[in-house]
Design an enzyme around this catalytic site. Structure first.
Site, mmCIF file in Angstrom:
data_model
loop_
_atom_site.group_PDB
_atom_site.id
_atom_site.type_symbol
_atom_site.label_atom_id
_atom_site.label_comp_id
_atom_site.label_asym_id
_atom_site.label_seq_id
_atom_site.Cartn_x
_atom_site.Cartn_y
_atom_site.Cartn_z
ATOM 1 N N ASN A 268 0.941 -1.262 -0.134
ATOM 2 C CA ASN A 268 0.029 0.106 -0.119
ATOM 3 C C ASN A 268 0.759 1.279 -0.117
ATOM 4 O O ASN A 268 2.119 0.957 -0.056
ATOM 5 C CB ASN A 268 -0.866 -0.040 1.089
ATOM 6 C CG ASN A 268 -0.277 0.000 2.468
ATOM 7 O OD1 ASN A 268 0.582 1.074 2.910
ATOM 8 N ND2 ASN A 268 -0.430 -0.962 3.217
ATOM 9 N N ASP A 336 -4.796 -5.570 5.192
ATOM 10 C CA ASP A 336 -5.992 -6.445 5.768
ATOM 11 C C ASP A 336 -5.890 -8.007 5.359
ATOM 12 O O ASP A 336 -6.231 -8.771 6.190
ATOM 13 C CB ASP A 336 -7.326 -5.964 5.218
ATOM 14 C CG ASP A 336 -7.510 -4.490 6.246
ATOM 15 O OD1 ASP A 336 -7.275 -4.447 7.106
ATOM 16 O OD2 ASP A 336 -8.214 -3.909 5.513
ATOM 17 N N LYS A 346 8.962 -18.575 -8.278
ATOM 18 C CA LYS A 346 8.261 -17.414 -8.913
ATOM 19 C C LYS A 346 7.194 -17.959 -9.816
ATOM 20 O O LYS A 346 7.436 -18.854 -10.587
ATOM 21 C CB LYS A 346 9.487 -16.964 -9.857
ATOM 22 C CG LYS A 346 8.910 -15.639 -10.464
ATOM 23 C CD LYS A 346 10.036 -14.981 -11.513
ATOM 24 C CE LYS A 346 9.234 -14.031 -12.390
ATOM 25 N NZ LYS A 346 10.251 -13.603 -13.536
ATOM 26 N N PRO A 364 -4.004 -11.189 11.136
ATOM 27 C CA PRO A 364 -4.544 -10.532 12.348
ATOM 28 C C PRO A 364 -4.560 -9.235 12.622
ATOM 29 O O PRO A 364 -3.735 -8.508 11.899
ATOM 30 C CB PRO A 364 -3.342 -11.339 13.300
ATOM 31 C CG PRO A 364 -2.218 -11.579 12.363
ATOM 32 C CD PRO A 364 -2.568 -11.620 10.888
ATOM 33 N N ASP A 365 -5.520 -8.841 13.222
ATOM 34 C CA ASP A 365 -5.678 -7.215 13.704
ATOM 35 C C ASP A 365 -4.701 -7.009 14.812
ATOM 36 O O ASP A 365 -4.839 -7.326 15.854
ATOM 37 C CB ASP A 365 -6.993 -6.805 14.039
ATOM 38 C CG ASP A 365 -7.166 -5.356 13.945
ATOM 39 O OD1 ASP A 365 -6.235 -4.744 14.485
ATOM 40 O OD2 ASP A 365 -8.085 -4.695 13.312
ATOM 41 N N ILE A 366 -3.411 -6.359 14.515
ATOM 42 C CA ILE A 366 -2.403 -6.099 15.596
ATOM 43 C C ILE A 366 -3.145 -5.579 16.663
ATOM 44 O O ILE A 366 -3.001 -5.699 17.872
ATOM 45 C CB ILE A 366 -1.393 -5.752 14.866
ATOM 46 C CG1 ILE A 366 -0.720 -6.890 13.648
ATOM 47 C CG2 ILE A 366 -0.113 -5.668 15.851
ATOM 48 C CD1 ILE A 366 0.449 -6.101 12.869
ATOM 49 N N LYS A 397 -14.529 2.650 14.924
ATOM 50 C CA LYS A 397 -13.255 1.846 14.910
ATOM 51 C C LYS A 397 -12.628 1.710 16.244
ATOM 52 O O LYS A 397 -12.194 0.846 16.579
ATOM 53 C CB LYS A 397 -12.138 2.568 13.816
ATOM 54 C CG LYS A 397 -11.131 1.598 13.382
ATOM 55 C CD LYS A 397 -10.425 2.218 12.386
ATOM 56 C CE LYS A 397 -11.266 1.745 10.983
ATOM 57 N NZ LYS A 397 -10.539 2.565 9.701
ATOM 58 N N LYS A 401 -12.235 -1.597 17.967
ATOM 59 C CA LYS A 401 -10.687 -2.368 17.881
ATOM 60 C C LYS A 401 -10.298 -2.199 19.572
ATOM 61 O O LYS A 401 -9.214 -2.712 19.914
ATOM 62 C CB LYS A 401 -9.868 -1.552 17.188
ATOM 63 C CG LYS A 401 -10.106 -1.416 15.734
ATOM 64 C CD LYS A 401 -8.729 -1.588 14.879
ATOM 65 C CE LYS A 401 -9.226 -1.791 13.483
ATOM 66 N NZ LYS A 401 -7.999 -2.153 12.514
HETATM 67 N N1 CTP Z 1 -4.433 -2.433 12.509
HETATM 68 C C1 CTP Z 1 -3.649 -3.428 12.519
HETATM 69 N N2 CTP Z 1 -3.697 -4.559 12.236
HETATM 70 C C2 CTP Z 1 -4.372 -4.664 10.997
HETATM 71 C C3 CTP Z 1 -5.112 -3.594 10.478
HETATM 72 C C4 CTP Z 1 -5.122 -2.490 11.059
HETATM 73 O O1 CTP Z 1 -2.848 -3.156 13.625
HETATM 74 N N3 CTP Z 1 -4.261 -5.994 10.455
HETATM 75 C C5 CTP Z 1 -4.174 -1.026 12.974
HETATM 76 C C6 CTP Z 1 -3.512 0.062 12.150
HETATM 77 O O2 CTP Z 1 -2.234 -0.072 12.551
HETATM 78 C C7 CTP Z 1 -4.130 1.376 12.696
HETATM 79 C C8 CTP Z 1 -5.695 0.763 12.655
HETATM 80 O O3 CTP Z 1 -5.444 -0.538 12.845
HETATM 81 O O4 CTP Z 1 -4.024 1.709 13.821
HETATM 82 C C9 CTP Z 1 -6.282 1.007 11.298
HETATM 83 O O5 CTP Z 1 -7.322 0.364 11.032
HETATM 84 P P1 CTP Z 1 -7.919 0.309 9.648
HETATM 85 O O6 CTP Z 1 -7.060 -0.445 8.767
HETATM 86 O O7 CTP Z 1 -8.179 1.539 9.281
HETATM 87 O O8 CTP Z 1 -9.119 -0.449 10.115
HETATM 88 P P2 CTP Z 1 -9.899 -1.833 9.335
HETATM 89 O O9 CTP Z 1 -9.935 -2.715 10.462
HETATM 90 O O10 CTP Z 1 -8.953 -2.290 8.096
HETATM 91 O O11 CTP Z 1 -11.118 -1.144 9.005
HETATM 92 P P3 CTP Z 1 -11.855 -0.644 7.687
HETATM 93 O O12 CTP Z 1 -11.134 -1.436 6.701
HETATM 94 O O13 CTP Z 1 -13.051 -1.014 7.634
HETATM 95 O O14 CTP Z 1 -11.408 0.876 7.468
#
Ligand code: CTP
Length: 456
Positions: A268, A336, A346, A364-366, A397, A401
């Site tokens: 990204n 995500d 490759k 995983p959502d860290i 959010k 979270k």
């Molecule tokens: N974050 C994280 N781990 C992930 C995704 C996000 O720690 N796998 C943290 C980012 O570092 C930031 C926040 O979550 O602090 C941003 O979340 P965002 O990516 O905007 O939220 P999403 O859960 O992806 O929600 P959406 O896609 O609905 O905006």
């Protein structure tokens, strides 16, 4: 930099932590500091803290061949205008008096041709011991300025002389050693005040000038000039401690790269600039900072411990390994999704119309994992990059979270990769909207608020 260059040797005593405050004062007053830590000193204060505060490399060993090639100890001892030993332990004073040179600090002290100021700090009995008093006399006789320690209750429970003087007092002694008059004001500038008339805890500065440096002389003040060129006013010596000293701040920054095969990845546009700026601001505020960085080409801010990672899974493991922390600031733009099964070799075109199927799986959502986990830092801050309904999405959010705050920014412009940011700090009961400002300023405001929150 035209201010004084100080070589600060930090000895191994409980008072070593006050050397951090001294570095800050010297920097604030326009000087530069290079620190040398004795082996004992490293037991009380880390090289990283001093590097963060001085914004200079910290030297600890005589046997660092790389440094010896680039900057020998002779050169290090002579680049300064003044060598300050703080705290000067009984052991260090004895070695100095005897002319010993068995480590970097003592070698520098023997090799220097610059004035030396020693600031003793030790137990009262050690200070009053005949051997220490003899060593102090020897040093004074050979031209070393040895400050008198303060008297009072000591860390060891005894009472008497031996405490390190207040860092502001040490700064004034430095100013005197550098040829500036009593109480740090150029002597003929006292305008009728004698140094003895200035109460303890106050200092005289040119009136209406920036009440800053004891090194300020007429015509150099950074503030508005006084109408009376000889006017002086008394201001407090100042004693604002580092707001995040002793705190561990954990930061994620940058994008993640999710491998498709050994040469391709999903990425990204995150530049990492905002996260790196927060790491720099937290280190400047005295924190121990661990910065877990995705793949970016940014220099590591001084005094920051950086762990480089590629993927979200690696970032999650690094965050886990860096705990515990007092604050977590999750700025990284974590992908995500990752490719469910990245290829070991490759991927090749098949020569027909088929394209490789890329099956994605969720990372995983860290942030959420940390905020809901057993080792949750007392303050958890997330970021939210949104292109619409910025505050409403951020509020949702924050709750989803489990973060204490969400710093929300509108990324519909050129924020990603740019140097400015417009953010809203969304807390449980407030939304603080900041005007557009450079990312470094956003970082400083956020770090101030973090320090305030931790102080509460
Ligand atoms: N974050 C994280 N781990 C992930 C995704 C996000 O720690 N796998 C943290 C980012 O570092 C930031 C926040 O979550 O602090 C941003 O979340 P965002 O990516 O905007 O939220 P999403 O859960 O992806 O929600 P959406 O896609 O609905 O905006």
């Amino acid at each position: 930099m035209n201010g004084p260059r100080i070589l600060l040797i930090v000895g191994g005593g409980i008072a070593a932590y006050k050397a951090c405050e001294l570095v800050r004062i010297i920097r604030r007053e326009g000087g530069s500091v290079t620190c040398v830590l004795t082996e004992g000193g490293t037991k009380f204060v880390t090289p990283m803290t001093l590097a963060a505060l001085s914004e200079n490399p910290v030297h600890t060993t005589l046997w660092d061949l790389k440094n010896e090639a680039e900057m020998g100890h002779i050169q290090l001892s002579r680049q300064a205008d003044l060598v300050v030993v703080c705290p000067a332990t009984a052991d260090l004073l004895a070695k100095m008096a005897a002319g010993m040179a068995d480590d970097l600090a003592t070698t520098l002290l023997l090799a220097t041709d610059k004035p030396v100021l020693a600031v003793p700090a030790m137990n009262v009995r050690m200070w009053l011991h005949a051997a220490t008093q003899r060593n102090v006399q020897t040093l004074r006789d050979s031209g070393v300025e040895v400050m008198e320690p303060d008297e009072g209750a000591m860390a060891c429970g005894e009472y008497g002389p031996g405490r390190l003087p207040d860092p502001s007092e040490i700064w004034h002694a430095i100013a005197r050693c550098l040829g500036h008059g009593p109480e740090g004001v150029v002597t003929d500038d006292l305008g009728g005040l004698s140094a003895a008339m200035i109460p303890r805890g106050l200092r005289a500065v040119p009136a209406a000038a920036d009440p800053a440096s004891p090194l300020v002389t007429k015509g150099e003040a950074r503030g508005a000039p006084s109408t009376d060129p000889n006017a002086l006013e008394l201001v407090p010596l100042g004693d604002d401690p580092l707001p995040l000293f002793g705190k561990h701040v954990l930061i994620t920054a940058g994008p993640t790269h999710e491998p498709i095969d050994p040469v391709r990845y999903i990425a990204n546009r995150s530049s990492g600039k905002q996260g790196f700026a927060i790491a720099a601001a937290a280190a400047q505020a005295g924190a121990r900072v661990t910065l877990i960085a995705g793949p970016v080409h940014l220099p590591t801010p001084p005094g920051v411990e950086r762990i480089d990672v590629e993927s979200a899974l690696e970032m999650a493991a690094a965050v886990d390994g860096a705990l515990p922390a007092d604050v977590a600031v999750m700025v990284a733009a974590v992908a995500d999704w990752r490719v469910a099964r990245s290829a070991d070799q490759k991927l090749k075109k098949q020569g027909d119309d088929t394209v490789p199927p890329l099956e994605l799986t969720e990372n995983p959502d860290i942030l959420a994992g940390l905020a809901h986990g057993l080792r949750r830092p007392p303050l958890v801050v997330g970021f939210a990059a949104e292109t619409q309904d910025v505050i409403r999405y951020a509020q949702a959010k924050r709750i989803r979270k489990g973060a204490d705050w969400i710093v929300a920014n509108d990324v519909s412009g050129d924020v990603m990769g740019g140097d400015a940011n417009t953010v809203h700090i969304v807390t449980a009961d407030d939304v603080i909207s900041l005007p557009e400002m450079p990312k470094g300023d956003v970082a400083r405001v956020l770090v101030e608020r973090i320090a305030d929150a931790l102080a509460e």
